[in-house]
Design a protein around this motif. Structure first.
Motif, PDB file in Angstrom:
ATOM      1  N   LEU A  45       3.654  11.692   3.227  1.00  0.00           N
ATOM      2  CA  LEU A  45       4.605  12.858   4.400  1.00  0.00           C
ATOM      3  C   LEU A  45       4.686  14.394   3.501  1.00  0.00           C
ATOM      4  O   LEU A  45       5.619  15.134   4.173  1.00  0.00           O
ATOM      5  N   GLY A  46       4.138  14.690   2.748  1.00  0.00           N
ATOM      6  CA  GLY A  46       4.171  15.961   1.696  1.00  0.00           C
ATOM      7  C   GLY A  46       5.146  16.160   1.638  1.00  0.00           C
ATOM      8  O   GLY A  46       5.195  17.559   0.660  1.00  0.00           O
ATOM      9  N   VAL A  47       5.981  15.295   0.710  1.00  0.00           N
ATOM     10  CA  VAL A  47       7.316  14.964   0.021  1.00  0.00           C
ATOM     11  C   VAL A  47       6.907  15.359  -1.133  1.00  0.00           C
ATOM     12  O   VAL A  47       6.341  14.513  -1.826  1.00  0.00           O
ATOM     13  N   PRO A  48       6.850  16.535  -1.989  1.00  0.00           N
ATOM     14  CA  PRO A  48       6.704  16.853  -2.964  1.00  0.00           C
ATOM     15  C   PRO A  48       7.650  16.248  -3.826  1.00  0.00           C
ATOM     16  O   PRO A  48       8.191  15.256  -4.244  1.00  0.00           O
ATOM     17  N   GLY A  49       6.767  15.848  -5.265  1.00  0.00           N
ATOM     18  CA  GLY A  49       6.674  14.013  -6.152  1.00  0.00           C
ATOM     19  C   GLY A  49       6.273  14.482  -7.284  1.00  0.00           C
ATOM     20  O   GLY A  49       4.578  15.465  -7.272  1.00  0.00           O
ATOM     21  N   ARG A  50       6.629  14.063  -8.610  1.00  0.00           N
ATOM     22  CA  ARG A  50       5.788  14.232  -9.750  1.00  0.00           C
ATOM     23  C   ARG A  50       4.235  13.158 -10.115  1.00  0.00           C
ATOM     24  O   ARG A  50       4.351  12.774  -9.004  1.00  0.00           O
ATOM     25  N   TRP A  51       3.466  14.167 -11.313  1.00  0.00           N
ATOM     26  CA  TRP A  51       2.297  13.956 -10.666  1.00  0.00           C
ATOM     27  C   TRP A  51       1.966  12.088 -10.958  1.00  0.00           C
ATOM     28  O   TRP A  51       1.346  11.756 -10.300  1.00  0.00           O
ATOM     29  N   HIS A  52       3.151  11.819 -11.584  1.00  0.00           N
ATOM     30  CA  HIS A  52       2.895   9.901 -11.920  1.00  0.00           C
ATOM     31  C   HIS A  52       3.130   8.959 -10.679  1.00  0.00           C
ATOM     32  O   HIS A  52       3.364   8.357 -10.675  1.00  0.00           O
ATOM     33  N   ASP A  53       4.273  10.181  -9.357  1.00  0.00           N
ATOM     34  CA  ASP A  53       4.444   9.117  -8.179  1.00  0.00           C
ATOM     35  C   ASP A  53       4.047   9.720  -7.070  1.00  0.00           C
ATOM     36  O   ASP A  53       3.932   8.745  -6.180  1.00  0.00           O
ATOM     37  N   ARG A  54       2.485  10.073  -7.146  1.00  0.00           N
ATOM     38  CA  ARG A  54       1.797  10.182  -6.496  1.00  0.00           C
ATOM     39  C   ARG A  54       0.270  10.188  -6.488  1.00  0.00           C
ATOM     40  O   ARG A  54       0.071   9.513  -5.931  1.00  0.00           O
ATOM     41  N   LEU A  55      -0.104   9.975  -7.498  1.00  0.00           N
ATOM     42  CA  LEU A  55      -1.566  10.584  -7.720  1.00  0.00           C
ATOM     43  C   LEU A  55      -1.733   8.479  -8.050  1.00  0.00           C
ATOM     44  O   LEU A  55      -2.707   8.086  -7.101  1.00  0.00           O
ATOM     45  N   PRO A  56      -1.330   7.572  -8.184  1.00  0.00           N
ATOM     46  CA  PRO A  56      -1.199   5.757  -7.924  1.00  0.00           C
ATOM     47  C   PRO A  56      -0.741   5.840  -6.546  1.00  0.00           C
ATOM     48  O   PRO A  56      -0.159   7.011  -5.551  1.00  0.00           O
ATOM     49  N   HIS A  57      -1.435   4.836  -5.257  1.00  0.00           N
ATOM     50  CA  HIS A  57      -1.160   4.789  -4.285  1.00  0.00           C
ATOM     51  C   HIS A  57      -0.313   3.732  -4.540  1.00  0.00           C
ATOM     52  O   HIS A  57       0.452   3.490  -3.618  1.00  0.00           O
ATOM     53  N   PHE A  58       0.492   3.148  -5.313  1.00  0.00           N
ATOM     54  CA  PHE A  58       1.602   2.372  -5.530  1.00  0.00           C
ATOM     55  C   PHE A  58       1.958   2.201  -6.742  1.00  0.00           C
ATOM     56  O   PHE A  58       1.762   3.294  -8.028  1.00  0.00           O
ATOM     57  N   ARG A  59       3.188   1.771  -6.593  1.00  0.00           N
ATOM     58  CA  ARG A  59       4.945   2.181  -7.752  1.00  0.00           C
ATOM     59  C   ARG A  59       5.015   0.865  -8.415  1.00  0.00           C
ATOM     60  O   ARG A  59       4.530  -0.469  -8.062  1.00  0.00           O
ATOM     61  N   LEU A  60       5.106   1.435  -9.513  1.00  0.00           N
ATOM     62  CA  LEU A  60       5.405   0.667 -10.639  1.00  0.00           C
ATOM     63  C   LEU A  60       5.868  -0.666 -10.869  1.00  0.00           C
ATOM     64  O   LEU A  60       5.737  -1.369 -11.035  1.00  0.00           O
ATOM     65  N   ASP A  61       7.314  -0.131  -9.826  1.00  0.00           N
ATOM     66  CA  ASP A  61       8.306  -1.715  -9.441  1.00  0.00           C
ATOM     67  C   ASP A  61       7.712  -2.612  -8.859  1.00  0.00           C
ATOM     68  O   ASP A  61       9.070  -3.114  -8.191  1.00  0.00           O
TER      69      ASP A  61
END
Length: 417
Positions: A260-276
């Motif tokens: 939704l265009g919410v800015p995030g750090r590079w490592h929180d956006r470049l992957p499709h999936f979250r680490l947790d």
């Protein structure tokens, strides 16, 4: 530390007589020097027997965790068993970033580089292109470092674990940055055919998701680096999603990175999936094939012509781009690529039929399969598309003349030594 008996997907059961999780490099050197058949296991996210061994299977995840960023030099030295999500968090706190990340932050740094795992972006090389130096334990137990600029370096980065056990890597880094991510739905395939280059260059990283069932691309994920205007409500006939999306139909969006265009750090956006969260859909097999980007539309049409043989076994397919590089066994060696990725249902027989259809459709495009995923191409067909194949075979002979690291997968493609 207990090693898993299977890979992450559960479709490969490791046959090793002995499992090792050394706690020091010296312990690792002793294990390797005493072994006759040694393979190394990363995060277990390969879908074929590339990591299998009938002798010793070694994990480097228990080695001392090392992350040594050097902003002035533009590098970070990292232990091989670190996962990208863990490394990225440390780098970001130091104000640094990697140029790109794969879809999953769960994969190990050494394993991803060894198989040329990649991410997306017309100007972005795969993750291995960031490697500046490789530290590895060779078959006699020696610890060696091979730096960028050495004649053998292009053959030692993407090496499939066949030259030794990688213990550490030095990677290029750059200043940290933010990314905004949007998802569009329903891109007409007619538009994609006419404007493929424009679509794939529309953001820093672009991924297309399709079930190969209709004449529209299900989702387009745009990852825009830095600021810029908000995304329009419609774009090339596609409609901006009105909420977060998961690429696999029917899956909840919570495991996915922010949209939704919410800015995030590079490592929180470049992957499709979250680490947790559990990676991707969690229960799947995967295949992927790389063809020259100049052939992207023709290859797309060839696959579309056999969609009825692909779709029944498919969860979702992703189309992305990877920039050319100079690493001998990289699927993007010397050519800008489009990668056709397939996430399959965990039905081995159905996947085999679908893979045959895909490989038949792509047979005229010198397709290169992802080294860590399901494929059935004959070694001769794979070899023909790699100009430095024989140079890598020579390197194998120099580094591992006795074939310590040549399991059945490596021997099938490069000989037993």
């Amino acid at each position: 530390m207990t090693l898993a008996a299977t890979n992450w997907a559960g479709n490969v059961r490791f046959r090793a007589e002995r499992f090792h999780a050394p706690r020091s490099v010296d312990e690792l050197r002793r294990i390797v020097a005493a072994g006759r058949s040694v393979r190394v296991l990363g995060s277990g996210h390969s879908f074929n027997p590339i990591a299998d061994s009938t002798g010793d299977l070694v994990s480097v995840a228990g080695l001392p965790r090392t992350v040594e960023p050097d902003g002035r030099a533009g590098t970070v030295r990292v232990s091989a068993g670190m996962r990208y999500g863990e490394l990225a968090a440390v780098l970001d706190r130091a104000g640094l970033a990697l140029h790109n990340l794969g879809s999953l932050p769960h994969i190990s740094v050494a394993g991803a580089c060894a198989t040329a795992t990649h991410g997306s972006g017309v100007a972005n090389g795969n993750l291995a292109t960031a490697v500046r130096a490789v530290e590895l334990v060779t078959a006699d137990g020696d610890l060696v470092t091979i730096d960028r600029g050495a004649a053998e370096f292009p053959g030692t980065v993407v090496a499939l674990g066949a030259l030794g056990v990688v213990t550490g890597l030095t990677l290029d880094v750059l200043p940290a940055f933010e990314v905004r991510q949007w998802v569009y739905e329903g891109l007409p395939t007619a538009v994609l055919r006419e404007r493929f280059d424009e679509v794939m260059a529309a953001a820093y990283s672009v991924s297309l998701f399709t079930g190969w069932r209709t004449d529209r691309i299900d989702q387009v994920w745009l990852k825009q680096r830095g600021g810029g205007p908000d995304a329009p409500g419609t774009w090339l006939g596609a409609v901006l999603a009105d909420g977060p999306r998961h690429p696999v139909p029917g899956c909840p969006p919570e495991p996915c990175t922010g949209q939704l265009g919410v800015p995030g750090r590079w490592h929180d956006r470049l992957p499709h999936f979250r680490l947790d969260f559990t990676p991707s859909s969690g229960d799947e097999l995967q295949s992927e094939y790389f063809v020259a980007r100049a052939d992207a539309v023709a290859a797309f049409d060839a696959l579309d012509a056999v969609r009825d043989r692909i779709a029944p076994a498919l969860q979702i397919s992703e189309i992305r781009t990877v920039a050319a590089d100079g690493l001998w066994l990289s699927p993007a060696f010397q050519r800008d690529c489009v990668a056709f990725h397939f996430t399959w249902h965990p039905d081995t027989a159905a996947v085999a039929e679908a893979v045959a259809a895909v490989e038949g459709a792509l047979s005229g495009f010198a397709a290169r399969p992802h080294w860590g995923k399901v494929f059935a191409m004959a070694p001769e067909a794979v070899r023909e598309s790699y100009p430095r194949w024989e140079d890598f075979r020579r390197l194998l002979g120099e580094f591992d003349p006795a074939g310590t690291f040549r399991n059945e997968f490596v021997a099938r493609h490069f000989g037993a030594g």
